[in-house]
Design an enzyme around this catalytic site. Structure first.
Site, short mmCIF file in Angstrom:
data_model
loop_
_atom_site.label_atom_id
_atom_site.label_comp_id
_atom_site.label_asym_id
_atom_site.label_seq_id
_atom_site.Cartn_x
_atom_site.Cartn_y
_atom_site.Cartn_z
N ASP A 8 0.87 -1.18 0.00
CA ASP A 8 0.00 0.00 0.00
C ASP A 8 0.90 1.23 0.00
O ASP A 8 1.89 1.28 0.76
CB ASP A 8 -0.90 0.02 1.23
N ASP A 129 -15.27 -3.86 -0.05
CA ASP A 129 -14.78 -3.58 1.30
C ASP A 129 -15.98 -3.28 2.18
O ASP A 129 -16.80 -2.41 1.84
CB ASP A 129 -13.82 -2.39 1.29
#
Length: 344
Positions: A8, A129
């Protein structure tokens, strides 16, 4: 089951978050490319990358470090974060990204997903998500009243083949993934499911393997050294292949031309040849007469570049879609199936 180590990015550096909270971002490695190269050295074939700045800005921000991984490693890159338009998708896939992840737009602009899938097929994944089972968007800042399995069903109807599921409450916690929600997702759709968030140890990965998931994303567990990436790849990817050889050491593989739908040939694979096929992106088979592996086109140049590999419902036959260079048959015929028995 495939293992996707994660990178990330914020401001071009590898970071991790806790439960998706951007205020908790902390740098976990010095350099994106060096981190990816270490993953490749440990045996990974894919890397999962997320442009966190892009997710907030609603446009690509960290393209440079992503493309440096594409250009300087042999890893296949799966990328999400800030990809909101067909122009973004075209840019990344034309630059060598293997798969792009559409998150917020899947919830807010489902027609874009349908358009992208029509153009790029399995190179498009959808990231779902969830907070308390409901889909979150815009870098996990915005909530919704859409339940995660409902969105998954909608995406499957749009042609999506790959879904990446994250229970946000588990992300970055090392508390274990949400096995119950992953199981519910498997029951709701037939897509390939990738588990993300909370994976802490090899026991978690073995349990996900036993569930028959397509892949698992490991981030904090690798950086915290609670999971050894090399061991995870060896254990989980072996288990991922082993199920196809439970009935026999060899399984038939039907090769089909992606562009025309024509069946080109039938050959056989053992576990080693399937592994080499997955690693290289080109077909490898087992010769029953010569008792050795062979790479299709190695001497003739008539190679088969793979687009996708499917298993049948019993996991004992493979269908491989390819782009064929030259003829598939040793006789010079484009397809091996040219002897007509009878027409009806």
């Amino acid at each position: 089951m495939l293992i996707f180590p994660a990178i990330d990015m914020r401001a071009g550096k590898p970071v991790r978050l806790y439960q998706g909270d951007f205020s908790t971002a902390h740098q976990v490695a010095g350099d994106v490319l060096e981190t990816a190269q270490s993953f490749e050295k440990d045996g990974a074939s894919w890397v999962h990358m997320v442009d966190l700045d892009g997710a907030l800005a609603k446009k690509p921000v960290n393209a440079a470090p992503v493309l440096s991984v594409v250009q300087n490693t042999g890893l296949k890159v799966e990328l999400g974060g800030g990809i909101r338009t067909m122009e973004d998708i075209d840019f990344y896939l034309s630059a060598g990204i293997s798969r792009v992840i559409l998150g917020s737009v899947a919830l807010k602009e489902p027609e874009l997903v349908r358009t992208a899938v029509r153009k790029y097929g399995e190179k498009i994944a959808v990231g779902i998500d969830a907070k308390n089972g409901f889909v979150a968007a815009e870098g996990w800042v915005d909530g919704s009243d859409v339940y995660f399995t409902d969105l998954a069903v909608q995406m499957e109807k749009s042609g999506v083949e790959n879904i990446i599921f994250t229970d946000i409450s588990k992300d970055g916690t090392l508390a274990g993934p949400n096995f119950e929600q992953l199981s519910a997702l498997q029951s709701a759709v037939s897509c390939r499911i990738t588990a993300s968030g909370g994976i802490s140890c090899m026991d978690d990965l073995r349990r996900l393997c036993d569930m028959g998931l397509y892949a698992a994303i490991c981030g904090k567990s690798i950086y915290s050294e609670t999971v050894n990436l090399k061991e995870a790849v060896e254990v989980c990817e072996h288990a991922y292949l082993k199920k196809y050889f439970e009935k026999s050491e060899l399984i038939p593989a039907v090769v089909q031309e992606k562009e025309t739908g024509e069946v080109l040939m039938l050959a056989y694979m053992n576990e080693e040849s399937l592994q080499k096929t997955l690693e290289t992106g080109y077909t490898w088979f087992w010769s029953r007469s010569r008792r050795c592996l062979w790479n299709k086109g190695a001497t003739s140049g008539h190679v088969q570049k793979i687009h996708a590999i499917y298993a049948d419902c019993d996991n004992d036959t493979l269908l491989i879609t390819v782009t064929q260079t030259g003829s598939a048959c040793h006789t010079g015929s484009h397809s091996c199936f040219f002897n007509l028995l009878k027409e009806f």
